[in-house]
Design a protein around this motif. Structure first.
Motif, PDB file in Angstrom:
ATOM      1  N   ILE A   1      -7.495  30.070 -54.362  1.00  0.00           N
ATOM      2  CA  ILE A   1      -8.731  29.322 -54.157  1.00  0.00           C
ATOM      3  C   ILE A   1      -8.448  27.836 -54.378  1.00  0.00           C
ATOM      4  O   ILE A   1      -8.197  27.412 -55.512  1.00  0.00           O
ATOM      5  CB  ILE A   1      -9.843  29.770 -55.130  1.00  0.00           C
ATOM      6  N   PRO A   2      -8.456  26.992 -53.326  1.00  0.00           N
ATOM      7  CA  PRO A   2      -8.366  25.540 -53.552  1.00  0.00           C
ATOM      8  C   PRO A   2      -9.602  25.072 -54.310  1.00  0.00           C
ATOM      9  O   PRO A   2     -10.731  25.403 -53.944  1.00  0.00           O
ATOM     10  CB  PRO A   2      -8.318  24.964 -52.131  1.00  0.00           C
TER      11      PRO A   2
ATOM     12  N   SER B   1     -16.043  34.289 -62.300  1.00  0.00           N
ATOM     13  CA  SER B   1     -16.357  35.718 -62.340  1.00  0.00           C
ATOM     14  C   SER B   1     -15.626  36.390 -61.188  1.00  0.00           C
ATOM     15  O   SER B   1     -15.763  35.971 -60.029  1.00  0.00           O
ATOM     16  CB  SER B   1     -17.869  35.928 -62.212  1.00  0.00           C
ATOM     17  N   ILE B   2     -14.835  37.417 -61.497  1.00  0.00           N
ATOM     18  CA  ILE B   2     -14.014  38.080 -60.484  1.00  0.00           C
ATOM     19  C   ILE B   2     -14.456  39.532 -60.341  1.00  0.00           C
ATOM     20  O   ILE B   2     -14.500  40.282 -61.319  1.00  0.00           O
ATOM     21  CB  ILE B   2     -12.518  38.002 -60.870  1.00  0.00           C
TER      22      ILE B   2
ATOM     23  N   GLY C   1     -14.174  40.706 -66.141  1.00  0.00           N
ATOM     24  CA  GLY C   1     -13.627  39.856 -65.093  1.00  0.00           C
ATOM     25  C   GLY C   1     -14.046  38.408 -65.185  1.00  0.00           C
ATOM     26  O   GLY C   1     -13.991  37.674 -64.190  1.00  0.00           O
ATOM     27  N   LYS C   2     -14.469  37.966 -66.366  1.00  0.00           N
ATOM     28  CA  LYS C   2     -14.940  36.594 -66.541  1.00  0.00           C
ATOM     29  C   LYS C   2     -13.927  35.786 -67.355  1.00  0.00           C
ATOM     30  O   LYS C   2     -13.278  36.306 -68.257  1.00  0.00           O
ATOM     31  CB  LYS C   2     -16.297  36.577 -67.236  1.00  0.00           C
ATOM     32  N   LEU C   3     -13.830  34.505 -67.029  1.00  0.00           N
ATOM     33  CA  LEU C   3     -12.961  33.605 -67.778  1.00  0.00           C
ATOM     34  C   LEU C   3     -13.378  32.169 -67.515  1.00  0.00           C
ATOM     35  O   LEU C   3     -14.134  31.880 -66.587  1.00  0.00           O
ATOM     36  CB  LEU C   3     -11.497  33.793 -67.379  1.00  0.00           C
TER      37      LEU C   3
ATOM     38  N   LEU D   1     -17.715  29.744 -60.292  1.00  0.00           N
ATOM     39  CA  LEU D   1     -17.047  30.372 -59.159  1.00  0.00           C
ATOM     40  C   LEU D   1     -17.181  31.885 -59.223  1.00  0.00           C
ATOM     41  O   LEU D   1     -16.868  32.501 -60.246  1.00  0.00           O
ATOM     42  CB  LEU D   1     -15.561  30.007 -59.151  1.00  0.00           C
ATOM     43  N   SER D   2     -17.627  32.475 -58.136  1.00  0.00           N
ATOM     44  CA  SER D   2     -17.644  33.928 -58.000  1.00  0.00           C
ATOM     45  C   SER D   2     -16.598  34.303 -56.961  1.00  0.00           C
ATOM     46  O   SER D   2     -16.689  33.896 -55.797  1.00  0.00           O
ATOM     47  CB  SER D   2     -19.024  34.423 -57.563  1.00  0.00           C
TER      48      SER D   2
END
Length: 285
Positions: free
Chosen positions: A82-83, A29-30, A57-59, A91-92
């Protein structure tokens, strides 16, 4: 346990762990400033794993290696990496907006012609040197120009074809305009991340006007980069028949460079064109 069995066990363990990790999936989510980032472009570095997020913003994206790094790019925001090692599968990610000089944009597909628009450098002539250059889903076309004289403007106009001439209309089009200004007095400044939706009544040939409330002032040797990105409807299965044409003209301005890039192509080839995006500016005296 003999050596042979131990060796087989180690091989099995390695294969199992590799297969297990190759199936690792991340739900992402971005956002930015507590708001979703619409249609963010994301990819796993050093791979051909590429995805666009949705309007919220989600994938979901798969990772093949523990050492993979996720990179997010979206016009209007600073890129972020983002490593994925030791990351949660949910992940947000928060993006930081790029510095903006434009407080507001007003988008109208059908302009009422009351505003005065000025052609840049010279009038476009409909000859073999002028054409509509088609970009496909997941692609963008950008032109960069060196500014030669002091230029003040508060709007940009593009000319587009919503579909190939003679083809059935495919109305599901989302376009993200690109505006980047490089100046000694400014950092990289981008147009806010606004998406333009083409409705079913969009004309075949369309003036795409992007206006903003405050004035942009450019001085000689500044660089203006403009462009259009066609957002895919389905990042899993891009529709290569979904094309938008952008009016171009050969070498419209001096010291210009135009490139087109397909995000979703496995090769991600960047083509350098010998033609520039044609546009008009809403000039301020």
């Amino acid at each position: 346990m003999n050596f042979k069995n131990l060796k087989l066990l180690l091989i099995f363990s390695f294969v199992f762990n590799s297969v297990s990790y190759s199936q690792k999936k991340y739900d992402i989510s971005i956002t930015s400033e507590a708001n979703p980032v619409a249609f963010p472009y994301t990819y796993i570095k050093n791979s051909n794993i590429i995805k666009y997020g949705n309007k919220e913003g989600k994938l979901t994206i798969n990772s093949n290696s523990e050492s993979d790094t996720l990179r997010i790019e979206c016009n209007g925001y600073l890129p972020k990496e983002i490593p994925l090692q030791n990351q949660s599968e949910n992940l947000s990610i928060i993006l930081e907006p790029s510095t903006e000089i434009l407080e507001e944009i007003i988008i109208s597909v059908h302009n009422n012609e009351k505003s005065k628009w000025q052609k840049i450098n010279k009038k476009t002539k409909k000859t073999f040197e002028t054409e509509y250059f088609g970009i496909f889903e997941g692609s963008h076309i950008i032109s960069s120009y060196k500014i030669e004289t002091v230029t003040k403007f508060n709007g940009i106009r593009f000319f587009v074809i919503t579909n190939e001439v003679g083809k059935d209309f495919l109305f599901n089009k989302k376009v993200r305009p690109i505006l980047i200004i490089n100046s000694e007095n400014l950092s990289d400044n981008m147009l806010p991340n606004k998406i333009i939706y083409f409705e079913k009544d969009a004309q075949l040939y369309t003036k795409l006007d992007i206006e903003f409330k405050n004035t942009v002032t450019l001085i000689p040797d500044d660089t203006l980069t403009i462009g259009i990105e066609l957002i895919p409807e389905n990042s899993e299965n891009p529709n290569m028949k979904n094309v938008i044409g952008v009016l171009t003209t050969k070498h419209l301005l001096k010291e210009s460079k135009t490139v087109t890039n397909n995000y979703l192509s496995k090769t991600q080839k960047t083509a350098h064109l010998n033609q520039d995006i044609y546009f008009e500016l809403k000039m301020v005296k």
